[in-house]
Design a protein around this motif. Sequence first.
Motif, PDB file in Angstrom:
ATOM      1  N   ALA A 123     138.092 108.285 107.248  1.00 35.14           N
ATOM      2  CA  ALA A 123     137.392 108.629 106.013  1.00 35.14           C
ATOM      3  C   ALA A 123     135.892 108.663 106.288  1.00 35.14           C
ATOM      4  N   VAL A 124     135.229 109.734 105.863  1.00 35.79           N
ATOM      5  CA  VAL A 124     133.812 109.943 106.151  1.00 35.79           C
ATOM      6  C   VAL A 124     133.050 109.890 104.835  1.00 35.79           C
ATOM      7  N   LEU A 125     132.166 108.884 104.713  1.00 36.67           N
ATOM      8  CA  LEU A 125     131.508 108.606 103.449  1.00 36.67           C
ATOM      9  C   LEU A 125     130.023 108.352 103.628  1.00 36.67           C
ATOM     10  N   HIS A 126     129.293 108.595 102.567  1.00 35.12           N
ATOM     11  CA  HIS A 126     127.909 108.150 102.458  1.00 35.12           C
ATOM     12  C   HIS A 126     127.908 106.618 102.510  1.00 35.12           C
ATOM     13  N   ILE A 184     140.790 101.743 101.324  1.00 34.90           N
ATOM     14  CA  ILE A 184     140.794 102.304 102.671  1.00 34.90           C
ATOM     15  C   ILE A 184     140.377 101.201 103.634  1.00 34.90           C
ATOM     16  N   PRO A 185     141.162 100.916 104.669  1.00 33.57           N
ATOM     17  CA  PRO A 185     140.763  99.877 105.626  1.00 33.57           C
ATOM     18  C   PRO A 185     139.404 100.187 106.238  1.00 33.57           C
ATOM     19  N   SER A 186     138.572  99.170 106.340  1.00 33.36           N
ATOM     20  CA  SER A 186     137.200  99.375 106.804  1.00 33.36           C
ATOM     21  C   SER A 186     137.148  99.977 108.197  1.00 33.36           C
ATOM     22  N   GLU A 187     138.140  99.658 109.039  1.00 37.63           N
ATOM     23  CA  GLU A 187     138.115 100.182 110.407  1.00 37.63           C
ATOM     24  C   GLU A 187     138.414 101.679 110.464  1.00 37.63           C
ATOM     25  N   ARG A 188     138.850 102.248 109.358  1.00 34.40           N
ATOM     26  CA  ARG A 188     139.114 103.692 109.329  1.00 34.40           C
ATOM     27  C   ARG A 188     138.000 104.461 108.617  1.00 34.40           C
ATOM     28  N   VAL A 189     136.914 103.791 108.294  1.00 33.92           N
ATOM     29  CA  VAL A 189     135.796 104.408 107.569  1.00 33.92           C
ATOM     30  C   VAL A 189     134.647 104.698 108.521  1.00 33.92           C
ATOM     31  N   VAL A 190     134.110 105.913 108.418  1.00 34.32           N
ATOM     32  CA  VAL A 190     132.901 106.310 109.136  1.00 34.32           C
ATOM     33  C   VAL A 190     131.822 106.557 108.093  1.00 34.32           C
ATOM     34  N   THR A 191     130.672 105.916 108.227  1.00 33.77           N
ATOM     35  CA  THR A 191     129.550 106.204 107.331  1.00 33.77           C
ATOM     36  C   THR A 191     128.567 107.124 108.036  1.00 33.77           C
ATOM     37  N   THR A 192     127.963 108.000 107.261  1.00 37.90           N
ATOM     38  CA  THR A 192     127.085 109.029 107.820  1.00 37.90           C
ATOM     39  C   THR A 192     125.622 108.654 107.667  1.00 37.90           C
ATOM     40  N   GLN A 193     124.836 109.180 108.558  1.00 33.40           N
ATOM     41  CA  GLN A 193     123.388 109.194 108.399  1.00 33.40           C
ATOM     42  C   GLN A 193     122.970 110.592 107.983  1.00 33.40           C
ATOM     43  N   ASP A 194     121.871 110.683 107.269  1.00 31.29           N
ATOM     44  CA  ASP A 194     121.366 111.987 106.852  1.00 31.29           C
ATOM     45  C   ASP A 194     121.084 112.845 108.081  1.00 31.29           C
ATOM     46  N   GLY A 195     121.689 114.029 108.123  1.00 30.86           N
ATOM     47  CA  GLY A 195     121.505 114.934 109.248  1.00 30.86           C
ATOM     48  C   GLY A 195     122.495 114.741 110.383  1.00 30.86           C
ATOM     49  N   GLN A 196     123.369 113.759 110.263  1.00 28.21           N
ATOM     50  CA  GLN A 196     124.356 113.504 111.312  1.00 28.21           C
ATOM     51  C   GLN A 196     125.358 114.653 111.406  1.00 28.21           C
ATOM     52  N   ARG A 197     125.885 114.857 112.596  1.00 24.37           N
ATOM     53  CA  ARG A 197     126.912 115.877 112.808  1.00 24.37           C
ATOM     54  C   ARG A 197     128.188 115.242 113.358  1.00 24.37           C
ATOM     55  N   LEU A 198     129.313 115.776 112.904  1.00 25.03           N
ATOM     56  CA  LEU A 198     130.611 115.462 113.470  1.00 25.03           C
ATOM     57  C   LEU A 198     131.255 116.763 113.915  1.00 25.03           C
ATOM     58  N   SER A 199     132.169 116.663 114.866  1.00 22.21           N
ATOM     59  CA  SER A 199     132.842 117.841 115.402  1.00 22.21           C
ATOM     60  C   SER A 199     134.289 117.864 114.955  1.00 22.21           C
ATOM     61  N   LEU A 200     134.719 118.984 114.384  1.00 21.02           N
ATOM     62  CA  LEU A 200     136.124 119.221 114.093  1.00 21.02           C
ATOM     63  C   LEU A 200     136.647 120.187 115.145  1.00 21.02           C
ATOM     64  N   ALA A 201     137.187 119.642 116.217  1.00 20.80           N
ATOM     65  CA  ALA A 201     137.709 120.443 117.336  1.00 20.80           C
ATOM     66  C   ALA A 201     136.651 121.428 117.834  1.00 20.80           C
ATOM     67  N   GLY A 202     135.398 120.963 117.918  1.00 16.64           N
ATOM     68  CA  GLY A 202     134.317 121.808 118.390  1.00 16.64           C
ATOM     69  C   GLY A 202     133.558 122.537 117.300  1.00 16.64           C
ATOM     70  N   ARG A 203     133.993 122.417 116.058  1.00 11.05           N
ATOM     71  CA  ARG A 203     133.315 123.071 114.923  1.00 11.05           C
ATOM     72  C   ARG A 203     132.338 122.059 114.322  1.00 11.05           C
ATOM     73  N   PRO A 204     131.028 122.307 114.419  1.00  9.23           N
ATOM     74  CA  PRO A 204     130.062 121.293 113.978  1.00  9.23           C
ATOM     75  C   PRO A 204     129.913 121.251 112.462  1.00  9.23           C
ATOM     76  N   LEU A 205     129.996 120.044 111.932  1.00 10.75           N
ATOM     77  CA  LEU A 205     129.790 119.789 110.510  1.00 10.75           C
ATOM     78  C   LEU A 205     128.609 118.844 110.370  1.00 10.75           C
ATOM     79  N   GLU A 206     127.614 119.250 109.596  1.00  9.47           N
ATOM     80  CA  GLU A 206     126.421 118.427 109.392  1.00  9.47           C
ATOM     81  C   GLU A 206     126.455 117.820 107.997  1.00  9.47           C
ATOM     82  N   PHE A 207     126.018 116.556 107.911  1.00  9.09           N
ATOM     83  CA  PHE A 207     126.051 115.824 106.652  1.00  9.09           C
ATOM     84  C   PHE A 207     124.630 115.659 106.122  1.00  9.09           C
ATOM     85  N   VAL A 208     124.436 116.110 104.899  1.00 11.58           N
ATOM     86  CA  VAL A 208     123.126 116.081 104.262  1.00 11.58           C
ATOM     87  C   VAL A 208     123.221 115.182 103.031  1.00 11.58           C
ATOM     88  N   HIS A 209     122.416 114.144 102.977  1.00  9.92           N
ATOM     89  CA  HIS A 209     122.417 113.253 101.830  1.00  9.92           C
ATOM     90  C   HIS A 209     121.625 113.908 100.695  1.00  9.92           C
TER      91      HIS A 209
END
Length: 312
Positions: free
Chosen positions: A88-91, A127-152
């Motif tokens: 789970a990817v959250l602010h 949601i179990p805490s170990e399955r949570v990812v928190t984002t930083q403003d401007g951070q990117r994650l890859s979905l099988a090489g497809r870049p996703l950027e997170f904007v707060h």
Amino acid sequence: MQRHPDGVTAVDTEYVRPGLAASHIIEHEGRAAFVDTGTTHSVPLLLAALDELGLARDAVDYVILTHVHLDHAGGAGRLMQALPQARAVLHPRGAPHMIDPSKLIAGSMAVYGEARYRELYGELVPIPSERVVTTQDGQRLSLAGRPLEFVHTPGHALHHQVIVDLEHRSLFTGDTFGLSYRELDTEQGAFIVPTTTPTQFDPEQLIASVDRLLGYAPQALYLTHYSRVTDVPRLAELLKLQIHEFVKIARSHRAEANRFNAISADMRALWLELLRRHGCTLTEARIDEVLGTDLELNTQGLIAWLDRERKG
């Protein structure tokens, strides 16, 4: 389900009425991510959509939440139980409320009452805490090489984030870029309205967030309410015009005994006028059906903002 370009599929979460709220599935190279989930009641629909797309449940890498309002995030915990590889990817402001949703539950029950809360949202699963990812403003994650950027993007809520699909110039905007219901489309295109729901609406922050998103020059927006729109510069100007007008309306009724009715009436009149200019031929009664809940929530949000402004 509605298939869109670039491996994006919208799934109607069937929250309150058809065409009100969507979850989006991003599919790339056999991997997938959800953006927003609807409520616990929506989870069977989301899993059926995976089946229809031919995606295994362990092919989902992320369950991304734009923010933790329950029409967007209420089903996340239950969905995660069915997706063994997903994170789970959250602010960072929202993550604690999905790990321990007790405050969300209590607050919602206070608003709706327990029976209506259960009807709308069902049971919130942590949601179990170990399955949570928190984002930083401007951070990117890859979905099988497809870049996703997170904007707060504060303005609608302090814990709101928007997901930028960089390679396809698309944004998954949650509520930051407003609401656009397909019933209000005309030959001029989509119509859009802001959502100023309580309790964290801030007009200056919201306009700044909209302007920041325009800096990505997006070709398409995927709104939770409701799905894909284009012609982004026109929609942005219409959105910002209304935010400015909402502020004027709210301040003009600041001292009145019945602020709610006065603000609501003026907002409704503004929407009717803008819709007439947009070429909308729906009856006022039908427009009230489509926008009535938003009219009420927006008015509550403006009153909460007025009260914060007065105090601070």
